[in-house]
Design an enzyme around this catalytic site. Structure first.
Site, short mmCIF file in Angstrom:
data_model
loop_
_atom_site.label_atom_id
_atom_site.label_comp_id
_atom_site.label_asym_id
_atom_site.label_seq_id
_atom_site.Cartn_x
_atom_site.Cartn_y
_atom_site.Cartn_z
N TYR A 143 -9.34 8.51 -9.19
CA TYR A 143 -8.37 7.11 -8.90
C TYR A 143 -6.77 6.90 -8.76
CZ TYR A 143 -7.16 2.42 -9.75
OH TYR A 143 -7.23 0.47 -9.25
N VAL A 164 -16.79 0.01 3.63
CA VAL A 164 -15.31 0.23 4.56
C VAL A 164 -15.53 1.54 4.43
CG1 VAL A 164 -13.51 -1.15 3.11
CG2 VAL A 164 -14.07 0.72 2.14
P1 NAP Z 1 -13.16 -6.28 -8.46
O1 NAP Z 1 -12.97 -6.99 -9.17
O2 NAP Z 1 -13.82 -4.89 -8.65
O3 NAP Z 1 -13.35 -6.47 -6.89
C1 NAP Z 1 -13.49 -5.40 -6.05
C2 NAP Z 1 -14.39 -5.77 -4.36
O4 NAP Z 1 -14.57 -4.14 -3.70
C3 NAP Z 1 -15.95 -6.09 -5.10
O5 NAP Z 1 -16.24 -7.51 -4.63
C4 NAP Z 1 -16.82 -4.73 -4.55
O6 NAP Z 1 -18.18 -5.44 -4.76
C5 NAP Z 1 -15.74 -4.75 -3.61
N1 NAP Z 1 -16.24 -3.06 -3.11
C6 NAP Z 1 -16.28 -1.93 -3.66
N2 NAP Z 1 -16.55 -0.89 -3.01
C7 NAP Z 1 -16.87 -1.26 -1.36
C8 NAP Z 1 -16.88 -0.85 -0.27
N3 NAP Z 1 -16.77 0.14 -0.23
N4 NAP Z 1 -16.46 -1.84 0.95
C9 NAP Z 1 -16.86 -3.52 0.82
N5 NAP Z 1 -15.92 -3.88 -0.58
C10 NAP Z 1 -16.17 -3.24 -1.48
O7 NAP Z 1 -11.76 -4.95 -8.75
P2 NAP Z 1 -10.44 -5.23 -8.60
O8 NAP Z 1 -9.75 -5.54 -9.84
O9 NAP Z 1 -10.44 -7.30 -7.90
O10 NAP Z 1 -9.01 -4.15 -7.79
C11 NAP Z 1 -8.80 -5.05 -6.40
C12 NAP Z 1 -8.24 -3.78 -5.98
O11 NAP Z 1 -7.47 -3.57 -6.57
C13 NAP Z 1 -8.71 -2.26 -6.19
O12 NAP Z 1 -7.75 -1.32 -5.39
C14 NAP Z 1 -8.17 -1.46 -7.64
O13 NAP Z 1 -7.87 -0.14 -7.04
C15 NAP Z 1 -6.77 -2.49 -7.53
N6 NAP Z 1 -6.11 -2.79 -8.72
C16 NAP Z 1 -7.06 -3.12 -9.69
C17 NAP Z 1 -6.55 -3.26 -11.12
C18 NAP Z 1 -6.99 -3.87 -11.68
O14 NAP Z 1 -6.41 -3.69 -13.42
N7 NAP Z 1 -7.55 -4.77 -12.09
C19 NAP Z 1 -4.51 -2.60 -11.11
C20 NAP Z 1 -4.64 -1.21 -9.74
C21 NAP Z 1 -4.62 -1.94 -8.74
P3 NAP Z 1 -18.79 -4.50 -5.33
O15 NAP Z 1 -18.38 -5.49 -7.41
O16 NAP Z 1 -20.38 -5.21 -5.20
O17 NAP Z 1 -19.02 -3.29 -5.93
#
Ligand code: NAP
Length: 247
Positions: A155, A64
């Site tokens: 973050y 992205v």
């Molecule tokens: P996740 O399980 O780590 O999934 C994120 C995905 O994004 C992974 O497949 C990752 O690929 C991909 N990604 C990373 N860098 C990228 C890039 N430059 N371009 C395209 N894709 C990329 O994360 P999640 O917990 O589902 O989080 C999703 C969103 O929710 C994020 O924005 C996070 O900040 C937000 N969020 C999460 C939580 C929580 O508690 N989990 C809380 C608040 C907000 P790789 O794994 O190969 O890097």
């Protein structure tokens, strides 16, 4: 019942976690979904998993932060599918550390993927949404972007930036019938939070009024609502999905 037939939704970072749950939820409500993620192998598995269930799904590998890659993808989606109706800016990472010791490269990478990536995808899709005079953009922020968090200055700044970006974009695009909202999850069970120890998770859960970590589906349910016409009078908002963690 929500029916997203005829709608095309692009979800970034959708090969796993919250993005995948949103993708499944939109697809199960008849949207054509397009996964954009950096992990090609996972994308292929997820597209196969969705299409084998009769759902309409495709995927593209992209980073992205690379505006030329994102531009090409939207061009291709527009020419093959017509409208691009829904964009979910979900790709995000953490590189935690106390501010005093935070490496500049960790600051830069988190801001580049979380905040600049959201800007790039929004700017590139806007060309199509502005022309078609409709669209929904949902930015995945975090409660940390509202309340801050020790050890997550990079973050938190990226997520606070996403909330401000959401409001500015909502104001710019409202006259063209494009709604832009942010969703701020609390602590959700995904790969991102799997690095936390059981002790830390227990401590967090105790501080949450609903007494549990959230599930990716909890976030996906809100995104489905915001993506639908049920939310047609909602724009520029940041809505928390956090079990009451902050209020
Ligand atoms: P996740 O399980 O780590 O999934 C994120 C995905 O994004 C992974 O497949 C990752 O690929 C991909 N990604 C990373 N860098 C990228 C890039 N430059 N371009 C395209 N894709 C990329 O994360 P999640 O917990 O589902 O989080 C999703 C969103 O929710 C994020 O924005 C996070 O900040 C937000 N969020 C999460 C939580 C929580 O508690 N989990 C809380 C608040 C907000 P790789 O794994 O190969 O890097």
């Amino acid at each position: 019942m929500i029916d997203l037939s005829e709608k095309t939704a692009v979800i970034t970072g959708a090969a796993q976690g919250i993005g995948l749950a949103i993708t499944e939820k939109l697809a199960m409500n008849n949207a054509a979904v397009i996964i954009v993620d950096i992990n090609k192998k996972l994308i292929d598995q997820r597209v196969e998993m969705l299409t084998s269930r009769g759902l309409n799904a495709a995927g593209y590998q992209a980073d992205v932060t690379k505006s030329d890659q994102i531009e090409d993808i939207f061009k291709e989606i527009s020419s093959t599918r017509g409208n691009i109706d829904i964009l979910i800016n979900n790709a995000g990472i953490t590189r935690d550390g106390l501010l005093m010791k935070m490496k500049e490269e960790d600051w830069d990478l988190v801001l580049a993927i979380n905040l600049k990536g959201t800007f790039i995808c929004t700017q590139k899709v806007s060309r199509y949404m502005l022309k078609q005079r409709s669209g929904v953009i949902i930015n995945i922020a975090s409660v940390v972007g509202i309340m801050g968090n020790a050890g997550q200055a990079n973050y938190a700044a990226s997520k606070g930036g996403i909330i401000a970006l959401t409001k500015s974009t909502a104001r710019e695009f409202a006259s063209r019938n494009i709604r832009v909202n942010a969703v701020a999850p609390g602590f959700i069970e995904t790969e991102m939070t799997s690095i936390l120890s059981e002790e830390v998770i227990k401590k967090y859960a105790e501080a949450i009024p609903l007494k549990r970590m959230g599930k990716p589906e909890d976030v996906a349910d809100l995104c489905l609502f915001l993506a639908s016409d049920l939310a047609k009078y909602i724009t520029g908002q940041t809505i928390q999905v956090d079990g009451g963690l902050i209020m």
